[in-house]
Design a protein around this motif. Structure first.
Motif, mmCIF file in Angstrom:
data_model
loop_
_atom_site.group_PDB
_atom_site.id
_atom_site.type_symbol
_atom_site.label_atom_id
_atom_site.label_comp_id
_atom_site.label_asym_id
_atom_site.label_seq_id
_atom_site.Cartn_x
_atom_site.Cartn_y
_atom_site.Cartn_z
ATOM 1 N N ALA A 63 0.783 -1.246 0.000
ATOM 2 C CA ALA A 63 0.000 0.000 0.000
ATOM 3 C C ALA A 63 0.814 1.295 0.000
ATOM 4 C CB ALA A 63 -0.936 0.011 1.216
ATOM 5 N N HIS A 64 2.113 1.239 0.228
ATOM 6 C CA HIS A 64 2.881 2.497 0.287
ATOM 7 C C HIS A 64 2.626 3.364 -0.953
ATOM 8 C CE1 HIS A 64 6.090 1.357 3.484
ATOM 9 N NE2 HIS A 64 5.204 2.195 3.981
ATOM 10 N N ILE A 65 2.628 4.682 -0.720
ATOM 11 C CA ILE A 65 2.259 5.619 -1.783
ATOM 12 C C ILE A 65 3.195 5.542 -2.998
ATOM 13 C CG2 ILE A 65 2.253 8.128 -2.259
ATOM 14 C CD1 ILE A 65 -0.377 7.027 -1.093
ATOM 15 N N ASP A 66 4.466 5.206 -2.772
ATOM 16 C CA ASP A 66 5.358 5.093 -3.940
ATOM 17 C C ASP A 66 5.076 3.830 -4.757
ATOM 18 O OD1 ASP A 66 6.421 3.669 -1.777
ATOM 19 O OD2 ASP A 66 8.454 3.764 -2.557
ATOM 20 N N HIS A 67 4.080 3.054 -4.308
ATOM 21 C CA HIS A 67 3.612 1.888 -5.086
ATOM 22 C C HIS A 67 2.136 1.989 -5.483
ATOM 23 C CE1 HIS A 67 7.179 -0.818 -4.641
ATOM 24 N NE2 HIS A 67 7.463 0.134 -3.763
ATOM 25 N N THR A 68 1.404 2.945 -4.880
ATOM 26 C CA THR A 68 -0.041 3.044 -5.165
ATOM 27 C C THR A 68 -0.525 4.471 -5.462
ATOM 28 O OG1 THR A 68 -0.616 3.448 -2.842
ATOM 29 C CG2 THR A 68 -0.531 1.150 -3.540
ATOM 30 N N GLY A 161 6.957 -9.248 4.396
ATOM 31 C CA GLY A 161 7.439 -8.799 5.713
ATOM 32 C C GLY A 161 7.824 -7.331 5.787
ATOM 33 N N HIS A 162 7.276 -6.504 4.906
ATOM 34 C CA HIS A 162 7.679 -5.089 4.839
ATOM 35 C C HIS A 162 6.694 -4.209 5.617
ATOM 36 C CE1 HIS A 162 8.741 -1.247 3.102
ATOM 37 N NE2 HIS A 162 7.678 -1.198 2.335
ATOM 38 N N ILE A 163 5.428 -4.201 5.222
ATOM 39 C CA ILE A 163 4.356 -3.567 6.000
ATOM 40 C C ILE A 163 3.154 -4.516 5.954
ATOM 41 C CG2 ILE A 163 5.043 -1.161 5.620
ATOM 42 C CD1 ILE A 163 2.657 -1.051 3.532
ATOM 43 N N GLY A 186 8.536 -6.206 -4.980
ATOM 44 C CA GLY A 186 7.965 -5.124 -4.177
ATOM 45 C C GLY A 186 9.037 -4.656 -3.214
ATOM 46 N N ASP A 187 8.659 -4.202 -2.025
ATOM 47 C CA ASP A 187 9.644 -3.894 -0.983
ATOM 48 C C ASP A 187 9.694 -5.070 -0.029
ATOM 49 O OD1 ASP A 187 10.131 -1.446 -2.098
ATOM 50 O OD2 ASP A 187 8.857 -0.329 -0.704
ATOM 51 N N VAL A 188 10.908 -5.462 0.342
ATOM 52 C CA VAL A 188 11.073 -6.643 1.185
ATOM 53 C C VAL A 188 11.534 -6.215 2.583
ATOM 54 C CG1 VAL A 188 12.238 -8.862 1.438
ATOM 55 C CG2 VAL A 188 11.692 -8.005 -0.844
HETATM 56 ZN ZN ZN Z 1 7.168 0.173 0.731
#
Ligand code: ZN
Length: 374
Positions: A63-68, A161-163, A186-188
């Motif tokens: 969900a982070h903004i730099d992904h959504t 395991g990121h958020i 994604g982000d890990v």
């Molecule tokens: Zn992120």
């Protein structure tokens, strides 16, 4: 051959958008906003090299903004298809996308007041109303099982395991009967952090796309708990307050977990803890409700009578501006957790300005303390 085009997160770490094409169908993996410098933000205004109306599906890692954060703009510019994510990511987006729109609107108003903007009158990238309309396009996919998007695309998400809700995606692309397996990281997150399950490891891939914001850095040695206990004890002894700038998603909850644990172990005194960020309070509620993301230790605590492992003994959640201002009247030692994590704005600025001139107080800096669990 299927084709992947990088529409962001290339030569920079924000704006993640990967266009995957097979048999004439188009899937966009993540749809992030460029964040950071003025030059980067300017890229959000550039026309995409593809007409959003021509994209068939959008699929999200987290969900982070730099992904959504580009989703409302994509929808405004013509994207009408589904946005696939798991339930936790959807619920986080219900908080984060309108908040992002609100910031866009504030920026436009500020530009109008100051009389500078490329647009006349200055416009937001998207409005709160547009962000809310976009949320209607979300469709749920399973947290961990395979999901067929179309004959060309099938996805299996795995814990990252990121958020909360974060996944890396195993995407099977079928074109002319031939299958290609592409993994989007994604982000890990890190191993052995509290609350969330550890990231799973990929076992196979024809192609692996790995995001690596902090890939060139070592995690600093030492224990977060020891350092946090040390700061709280030293400050409380002096009669001061600890002010902690913290991101609303993830960091605040991790911090709350550690504070509660230190209290339980009687390693720190029971001080009033103020969580002064409506966003952080809402996100903490989501962290508690999505049991499917919790690791074994957290689940054990929840089921063994410690029903609220994210709450300290004396916690105050301050939503309104009035309640936030009342924290100024607290003169006994306390802990204040507030946003934003990068001190770019928000209530944290007021708390730091008020508390830090007092030499008894301290701030647990994001770079040393929080850096340990990024
Ligand atoms: Zn992120």
């Amino acid at each position: 051959m299927p084709k992947i085009t990088f529409l962001g997160a290339a030569r920079t770490v924000t704006g993640s958008k990967y266009l995957v094409e097979a048999e004439g169908k188009k899937l966009l993996v993540d749809c992030g906003l460029f964040e950071g410098s003025k030059e980067l933000k300017q890229r959000n205004w550039e026309k995409l090299p593809i007409d959003p109306a021509a994209i068939d599906w959008v699929l999200l890692t987290h969900a982070h903004i730099d992904h959504t954060g580009y989703l409302p703009r994509l929808a405004r510019d013509g994207y009408r298809g589904p946005i696939y994510s798991n339930a936790a990511t959807h619920e986080l987006c219900e908080l984060l996308l309108p908040d992002s729109a609100h910031l866009q609107e504030e920026d436009a108003e500020y530009a109008a007041r100051k009389g500078y903007s490329a647009h006349k009158p200055p416009l937001p990238l998207y409005t709160v109303e547009e962000s809310q309309a976009t949320l209607n396009q979300f469709r749920a996919i399973p947290r961990a099982d395979a999901f067929a998007i179309s004959p060309q695309f099938s996805v299996r998400p795995h814990d990252a395991g990121h958020i909360l809700g974060s996944s890396w995606l195993e995407l099977t692309i079928t074109e002319n009967g031939k299958q290609t397996l592409v993994v989007f990281s994604g982000d890990v997150g890190r191993y052995d952090q509290p609350i969330l399950k550890d990231p799973e490891s990929p076992t196979r891939a024809d192609f692996l796309l790995c995001e690596s914001t902090y890939g060139d850095r070592d995690h600093p040695p030492g224990s977060v708990e020891d350092e946090l206990a040390d700061i709280v004890n030293r400050t409380a002894k002096r009669g001061g307050s600890v002010v902690i700038p913290s991101f609303a998603v993830g960091r605040t909850q991790t911090l709350m977990y550690y504070l509660r644990k230190l209290e339980e172990q009687q390693r720190i005194p029971h001080l009033p803890v103020f969580v002064d960020s409506p966003m952080a309070i809402n996100v903490t509620g989501l962290y508690m409700s999505h049991h499917e993301d919790h690791d074994a230790d957290f689940t054990k605590q929840e089921t063994s009578g410690n029903h609220d492992p994210l709450n300290c003994h004396e916690v105050h959640m301050t939503r309104t501006v009035e309640d936030s201002k009342k924290i100024n009247d607290v003169v006994t030692p306390c802990i204040i957790i507030s946003a934003s994590g990068m001190i770019t704005g928000g209530r944290i600025k007021h708390h730091l300005a008020r508390r830090l001139p007092d030499s008894r107080s301290s701030s647990a800096s994001t770079s040393s303390l929080v850096g340990k669990w990024k």
